[in-house]
Design an enzyme around this catalytic site. Structure first.
Site, PDB file in Angstrom:
ATOM      1  CE  LYS A   1     -36.358 -13.156 -15.239  1.00 53.65           C
ATOM      2  NZ  LYS A   1     -35.730 -14.284 -14.542  1.00 53.65           N
ATOM      3  CG  ASN A   2     -32.438 -13.998 -16.377  1.00 50.36           C
ATOM      4  OD1 ASN A   2     -33.159 -13.785 -15.403  1.00 50.36           O
ATOM      5  ND2 ASN A   2     -32.739 -14.903 -17.293  1.00 50.36           N
TER       6      ASN A   2
ATOM      7  NE  ARG B   1     -34.119 -22.172  -9.411  1.00 51.02           N
ATOM      8  CZ  ARG B   1     -33.374 -22.932  -8.616  1.00 51.02           C
ATOM      9  NH1 ARG B   1     -33.931 -23.584  -7.634  1.00 51.02           N
ATOM     10  NH2 ARG B   1     -32.092 -23.010  -8.755  1.00 51.02           N
TER      11      ARG B   1
ATOM     12  CB  CYS C   1     -38.951 -24.175 -10.156  1.00 49.76           C
ATOM     13  SG  CYS C   1     -38.119 -24.107 -11.735  1.00 49.76           S
TER      14      CYS C   1
ATOM     15  NE  ARG D   1     -33.805 -23.539 -12.357  1.00 49.14           N
ATOM     16  CZ  ARG D   1     -34.163 -22.296 -12.680  1.00 49.14           C
ATOM     17  NH1 ARG D   1     -35.451 -21.986 -12.659  1.00 49.14           N
ATOM     18  NH2 ARG D   1     -33.294 -21.378 -13.007  1.00 49.14           N
TER      19      ARG D   1
ATOM     20  CG  ASP E   1     -34.475 -18.430 -20.266  1.00 50.55           C
ATOM     21  OD1 ASP E   1     -33.704 -17.646 -19.703  1.00 50.55           O
ATOM     22  OD2 ASP E   1     -34.743 -19.562 -19.815  1.00 50.55           O
TER      23      ASP E   1
ATOM     24  NE  ARG F   1     -40.637 -15.087 -11.124  1.00 52.87           N
ATOM     25  CZ  ARG F   1     -39.951 -16.097 -11.685  1.00 52.87           C
ATOM     26  NH1 ARG F   1     -40.586 -17.115 -12.240  1.00 52.87           N
ATOM     27  NH2 ARG F   1     -38.634 -16.078 -11.668  1.00 52.87           N
TER      28      ARG F   1
HETATM   29  C1  EPZ Z   1     -30.346 -18.886 -15.383  1.00 49.55           C
HETATM   30  O1  EPZ Z   1     -30.787 -19.808 -14.377  1.00 49.55           O
HETATM   31  C2  EPZ Z   1     -31.567 -18.035 -15.727  1.00 49.55           C
HETATM   32  N1  EPZ Z   1     -32.066 -17.383 -14.532  1.00 49.55           N
HETATM   33  C3  EPZ Z   1     -32.671 -18.915 -16.315  1.00 49.55           C
HETATM   34  O2  EPZ Z   1     -33.731 -18.071 -16.763  1.00 49.55           O
HETATM   35  C4  EPZ Z   1     -32.132 -19.643 -17.536  1.00 49.55           C
HETATM   36  O3  EPZ Z   1     -33.110 -20.534 -18.008  1.00 49.55           O
HETATM   37  C5  EPZ Z   1     -30.870 -20.438 -17.147  1.00 49.55           C
HETATM   38  O4  EPZ Z   1     -29.893 -19.569 -16.565  1.00 49.55           O
HETATM   39  C6  EPZ Z   1     -30.234 -21.123 -18.339  1.00 49.55           C
HETATM   40  O5  EPZ Z   1     -29.938 -20.220 -19.336  1.00 49.55           O
HETATM   41  C7  EPZ Z   1     -31.445 -16.265 -14.075  1.00 49.55           C
HETATM   42  O6  EPZ Z   1     -30.453 -15.803 -14.586  1.00 49.55           O
HETATM   43  C8  EPZ Z   1     -32.063 -15.595 -12.884  1.00 49.55           C
HETATM   44  P1  EPZ Z   1     -28.216 -22.786 -14.773  1.00 49.55           P
HETATM   45  P2  EPZ Z   1     -29.732 -20.700 -13.572  1.00 49.55           P
HETATM   46  O7  EPZ Z   1     -27.562 -22.913 -13.459  1.00 49.55           O
HETATM   47  O8  EPZ Z   1     -28.438 -19.995 -13.452  1.00 49.55           O
HETATM   48  C9  EPZ Z   1     -28.056 -27.493 -14.059  1.00 49.55           C
HETATM   49  C10 EPZ Z   1     -35.926 -17.247 -16.999  1.00 49.55           C
HETATM   50  O9  EPZ Z   1     -36.875 -17.727 -17.634  1.00 49.55           O
HETATM   51  N2  EPZ Z   1     -27.325 -27.156 -12.815  1.00 49.55           N
HETATM   52  O10 EPZ Z   1     -27.420 -22.229 -15.889  1.00 49.55           O
HETATM   53  O11 EPZ Z   1     -30.419 -21.164 -12.344  1.00 49.55           O
HETATM   54  C11 EPZ Z   1     -29.513 -27.015 -13.998  1.00 49.55           C
HETATM   55  O12 EPZ Z   1     -30.343 -27.912 -13.328  1.00 49.55           O
HETATM   56  C12 EPZ Z   1     -35.024 -18.184 -16.146  1.00 49.55           C
HETATM   57  O13 EPZ Z   1     -35.621 -16.043 -16.991  1.00 49.55           O
HETATM   58  C13 EPZ Z   1     -26.780 -28.184 -12.073  1.00 49.55           C
HETATM   59  O14 EPZ Z   1     -26.910 -29.359 -12.412  1.00 49.55           O
HETATM   60  O15 EPZ Z   1     -29.571 -21.941 -14.588  1.00 49.55           O
HETATM   61  C14 EPZ Z   1     -29.841 -26.856 -15.463  1.00 49.55           C
HETATM   62  O16 EPZ Z   1     -30.218 -28.073 -15.973  1.00 49.55           O
HETATM   63  C15 EPZ Z   1     -35.552 -19.561 -16.053  1.00 49.55           C
HETATM   64  N3  EPZ Z   1     -26.100 -27.857 -10.931  1.00 49.55           N
HETATM   65  C16 EPZ Z   1     -28.515 -26.389 -16.060  1.00 49.55           C
HETATM   66  O17 EPZ Z   1     -27.496 -26.760 -15.139  1.00 49.55           O
HETATM   67  C17 EPZ Z   1     -25.937 -26.554 -10.518  1.00 49.55           C
HETATM   68  O18 EPZ Z   1     -25.324 -26.294  -9.481  1.00 49.55           O
HETATM   69  C18 EPZ Z   1     -28.414 -24.895 -16.338  1.00 49.55           C
HETATM   70  O19 EPZ Z   1     -28.823 -24.214 -15.180  1.00 49.55           O
HETATM   71  C19 EPZ Z   1     -26.495 -25.531 -11.300  1.00 49.55           C
HETATM   72  C20 EPZ Z   1     -27.187 -25.855 -12.451  1.00 49.55           C
END
Ligand code: EPZ
Length: 420
Positions: A22-23, A91, A115, A120, A306, A398
């Site tokens: 998915k990701n 998201r 969320c 996020r 995850d 999802r």
């Molecule tokens: C991706 O989300 C995945 N989603 C998530 O999977 C996964 O948990 C996550 O990466 C971490 O591995 C998809 O790919 C669609 P991040 P993403 O930006 O990219 C902080 C699932 O269950 N952050 O890597 O949105 C954030 O708050 C989902 O399939 C900032 O501070 O995650 C978090 O604490 C859930 N500022 C950390 O970084 C930003 O601009 C990592 O988030 C962006 C992120």
């Protein structure tokens, strides 16, 4: 709202085919916006999030056609606004921002908001696009990005919890059509980022270093259509591996990539679970009594956040104390109170959950709160005595393709209760 009714206590046996990731599929579908030519993407999982991304792309003006696990996308003429009604529901759709800016030099997308698992923010996405020369404006819940031209730049994209997966994806996609060279430091190294880079390179982009913390993108004038097969879903594979271990069964994960799952396999081995690579993928079985292990979630190649909830369900069954620390998202323990309803003994201390494992779980009605929490409840229900009803399974649909069908294939006593 559908629910799943599970009668636990059956060791799962047999083979299960792992679907596309998915990701990886979501940003790859969004990347098709970077060209007016046709893109064909194979091994796309049949999930509500994927169908949703299809709707978002159609709303932007692209033609999208699903045929089995293949999707054909052609974004001849597109508009640059992703509306609130659609984006707020998923998201992951924030990853249309980079390709729209790359292609149209302007984009307006609703801010995704927080969320249940955390605030996020998208500040790192915006920091990266600003470094490419985009002007960023936040107004009325929307982010507007615009630039006369995009210019390659060097940037550091690490944040509070390390790299950002979709932030890296967004900047990488926009930079493919920038003038000059972009270097992203502290880039996310996830296999899904590598898969996206391979697709972009197949479209004519010039990306090197994907999978390492330093990604270099030499901008090109335009991109063309391409065909691509999405990587298998390492999170789905990890979920079925843990399910096999929790039920004391033996399962082969067809198509799973062990090289994408090292941290998970390592922890399963420590917990007394035998995981062997073979010609079709991975074979998983319990190698005796489960053992308690400590887990800390980290960016890739560390233990994936995850898989944290699913591993907690397994540790609830393992005699002894295990400490599970969540370092990526601030509030990703929604499953703890629901696992307690099945009889698990878990206490939360700051970013850690202390699991006193080894109790027999007994079935009960429970409530899913998010995608991976719901997978943990299904695993616990399959290991518990008696019946468990998991409500709000739209969360699980999802991210897991036909989960009840695949589990029945492995001998699980599970049925979907469709609400009228
Ligand atoms: C991706 O989300 C995945 N989603 C998530 O999977 C996964 O948990 C996550 O990466 C971490 O591995 C998809 O790919 C669609 P991040 P993403 O930006 O990219 C902080 C699932 O269950 N952050 O890597 O949105 C954030 O708050 C989902 O399939 C900032 O501070 O995650 C978090 O604490 C859930 N500022 C950390 O970084 C930003 O601009 C990592 O988030 C962006 C992120």
């Amino acid at each position: 709202m559908d629910s799943l009714l599970i009668k636990g206590g059956v060791p799962l046996r047999g083979e299960v085919r792992i679907s596309g990731a998915k990701n990886a599929a979501l940003p790859i579908m969004a990347a098709a916006l970077l060209t007016g030519a046709a893109c064909v993407i194979r091994r796309v999982p049949d999930l509500s999030d994927v169908r949703f991304m299809g709707q978002i792309l159609m709303r932007l003006g692209a033609e999208v056609r699903f045929e089995g696990d293949t999707v054909r996308i052609q974004a001849r003429q597109i508009k640059g606004t992703g509306d609130y009604e659609l984006v707020r529901k998923m998201r992951g759709s924030i990853c249309i921002l980079g390709p729209l800016l790359g292609r149209l030099k302007k984009a307006t997308v609703s801010l995704p908001g927080g969320c249940v698992i955390g605030a996020r923010p998208v500040n790192l996405h915006l920091k990266g696009l600003e470094a490419l020369g985009a002007k960023v404006t936040i107004k009325g819940g929307y982010v507007e990005v615009a630039a006369k031209r995009l210019t390659g730049a060097a940037m550091f994209l690490g944040g509070r919890a390390g790299p950002t997966v979709l932030g890296t994806a967004n900047v990488m996609m926009a930079a493919t059509l920038a003038q000059g060279v972009t270097v992203i430091e502290s880039a996310a190294c996830e296999p899904e980022v590598v898969d996206l880079a391979s697709f972009l390179n197949a479209m004519g982009a010039r990306i090197t270093g994907a999978g390492s913390p330093t990604v270099t993108i030499a901008g090109v004038r335009e991109l063309h259509g391409a065909e691509h097969e999405v990587i298998p879903d390492r999170i789905e594979a990890a979920t079925y591996a843990i399910t096999a271990a929790a039920t004391g069964g033996e399962v082969t994960l067809c198509g799973a990539r062990p090289d994408h799952m090292r941290a998970v396999i390592d922890k399963l081995n420590d917990a007394g679970v035998v995981v062997e690579a073979n010609h079709s993928g991975l074979r998983v079985r319990r190698g005796g009594r489960l053992k308690a292990v400590d887990i800390t979630t980290l960016p890739y190649a560390g233990f994936p956040t995850d898989v944290q909830a699913q591993m907690m369900a397994l540790m609830a069954l393992a005699p002894g104390i295990s400490i599970i620390t969540e370092r990526i998202f601030e509030s990703r323990f929604m499953h703890v109170s629901e696992l307690a309803r099945l009889g698990a003994d878990i206490e939360i201390e700051g970013p850690s959950a202390i699991v006193k494992g080894g109790r027999l779980l007994s079935g009960a009605p429970v409530m899913a709160s998010d995608l991976r929490a719901s997978a943990a409840l299904v695993i616990a229900g399959l290991a518990a005595r008696g019946a468990t009803q998991v409500n709000r399974v739209y969360h699980i649909d999802r991210g897991y393709e036909n989960i009840d069908g695949k589990l029945r294939q492995l001998g699980a006593r599970i049925e979907r209760i469709e609400e009228a």
